[in-house]
Design an enzyme around this catalytic site. Structure first.
Site, mmCIF file in Angstrom:
data_model
loop_
_atom_site.group_PDB
_atom_site.id
_atom_site.type_symbol
_atom_site.label_atom_id
_atom_site.label_comp_id
_atom_site.label_asym_id
_atom_site.label_seq_id
_atom_site.Cartn_x
_atom_site.Cartn_y
_atom_site.Cartn_z
ATOM 1 C CD GLU A 10 -0.409 -71.771 69.339
ATOM 2 O OE1 GLU A 10 0.680 -71.498 68.800
ATOM 3 O OE2 GLU A 10 -0.684 -71.453 70.514
ATOM 4 C CE LYS B 106 10.225 -70.445 75.506
ATOM 5 N NZ LYS B 106 11.561 -70.405 74.922
ATOM 6 C CE LYS C 183 0.496 -74.326 72.136
ATOM 7 N NZ LYS C 183 1.691 -73.765 71.434
ATOM 8 N N GLY D 230 2.474 -65.802 71.535
ATOM 9 C CA GLY D 230 2.541 -65.356 70.139
ATOM 10 C C GLY D 230 1.186 -64.952 69.593
ATOM 11 C CG ASP E 290 2.348 -75.159 68.604
ATOM 12 O OD1 ASP E 290 3.316 -74.429 68.290
ATOM 13 O OD2 ASP E 290 1.183 -74.729 68.706
ATOM 14 N N GLY E 291 5.319 -75.534 69.849
ATOM 15 C CA GLY E 291 6.131 -75.100 70.967
ATOM 16 C C GLY E 291 5.268 -74.749 72.164
ATOM 17 C CB ALA E 292 4.959 -74.967 75.372
ATOM 18 N N GLY F 210 5.035 -70.243 65.995
ATOM 19 C CA GLY F 210 6.062 -69.726 66.878
ATOM 20 C C GLY F 210 7.453 -70.058 66.375
#
Length: 268
Positions: A140, A158, A131, A134, A118-120, A62
């Site tokens: 993930e 977020k 999540k 993407g 990692d993002g969220a 992401g």
């Protein structure tokens, strides 16, 4: 590359004065107007400070995680990190890491991951996540569930009061076979929450979006709170045809949030 607005980051002195060790909020000086991408980069660079030489790392996917992968490669290239092994969570991240020269492996060889970053798409007050907008939620979740520590990096947009609170998609990865049947069953699970499911498609072509695993994604949209998250998770996973969903419950060990007034680090 220098870190943008380094005064956002916490000094050891500031940490020692903070009365709550699970929450560190950086002091600010003359707050500047930052773009969302700049905030993402600040959070990502802060997360990489937790990386140590010799680690097996889960490399997220992401726009926010991309900055972390870039930073890890930069530190490898200048010798500040050594003997790093990365496990990518998507084909996109795999390609990025290969291009940057990060050594890679997989869960078959390294079933225990030291740290994942990692993002969220959403983070609630209990550090539960949405999540997968993407499209990489299955890989993930596999990598991050195998990690001793999982650092989530986000900008302040977020943060939500409850999962689904943005009104945007909560993705569910499903097998292509009879996808319409599975979509309708997912909607029925959450009929009281006004759930509407949509097959994710590619642009104007109308062709289904296919994941790295050859599956489809149903995006669920909720008009109200879906209720007990653990019960919702179990109900979704019990449906034949469902592979995985995008709720990451009780998985994050640290959440790093970059906002216009600074950076906060919250530990489980």
């Amino acid at each position: 590359m220098a870190i943008a607005y380094p005064h956002f980051f916490v000094s050891e002195k500031a940490k020692s004065k903070n009365s709550n060790p699970s929450l560190i909020v950086s002091p600010t000086q003359s707050p500047a107007i930052l773009s969302q991408d700049e905030l993402k980069k600040i959070a990502a660079y802060k997360a990489v400070e937790f990386v140590e030489s010799g680690m097996v790392l889960g490399l997220g996917t992401g726009s926010t995680a991309k900055h972390a992968v870039d930073r890890i490669a930069e530190l490898l290239n200048i010798g500040k990190l050594k003997n790093i092994v990365g496990i990518p969570t998507s084909s996109i991240t795999h390609e990025q890491a290969v291009k940057l020269g990060i050594p890679l492996s997989d869960l078959n060889t390294h079933p225990i991951v030291d740290l994942a970053i990692d993002g969220a798409d959403e983070v609630d007050p209990q550090m539960n996540l949405v999540k997968g907008r993407g499209g990489s939620l299955l890989r993930e979740k596999m990598v991050e569930a195998a990690s001793k520590k999982f650092i989530v990096i986000v900008d302040e947009s977020k943060l939500v009061s409850h999962l689904g609170g943005t009104g945007l998609a909560m993705p569910v990865e499903i097998v292509p076979f009879c996808w319409e049947f599975t979509l309708k069953r997912l909607e029925m699970l959450f009929i009281e929450a006004g759930c509407v499911g949509k097959l994710r498609v590619i642009g104007e072509s109308g062709e289904p979006c296919v994941t790295d695993n050859g599956n489809y994604i149903i995006d669920l949209y909720f008009k109200s709170d879906m209720g007990d998250l653990k019960a919702a998770s179990d109900a979704i996973l019990r449906l034949a045809g469902v592979v995985e969903h995008g709720m990451f419950l009780d998985m994050a060990t640290t959440v790093i949030v970059a906002g216009k007034l600074g950076v906060s680090v919250t530990n489980k």
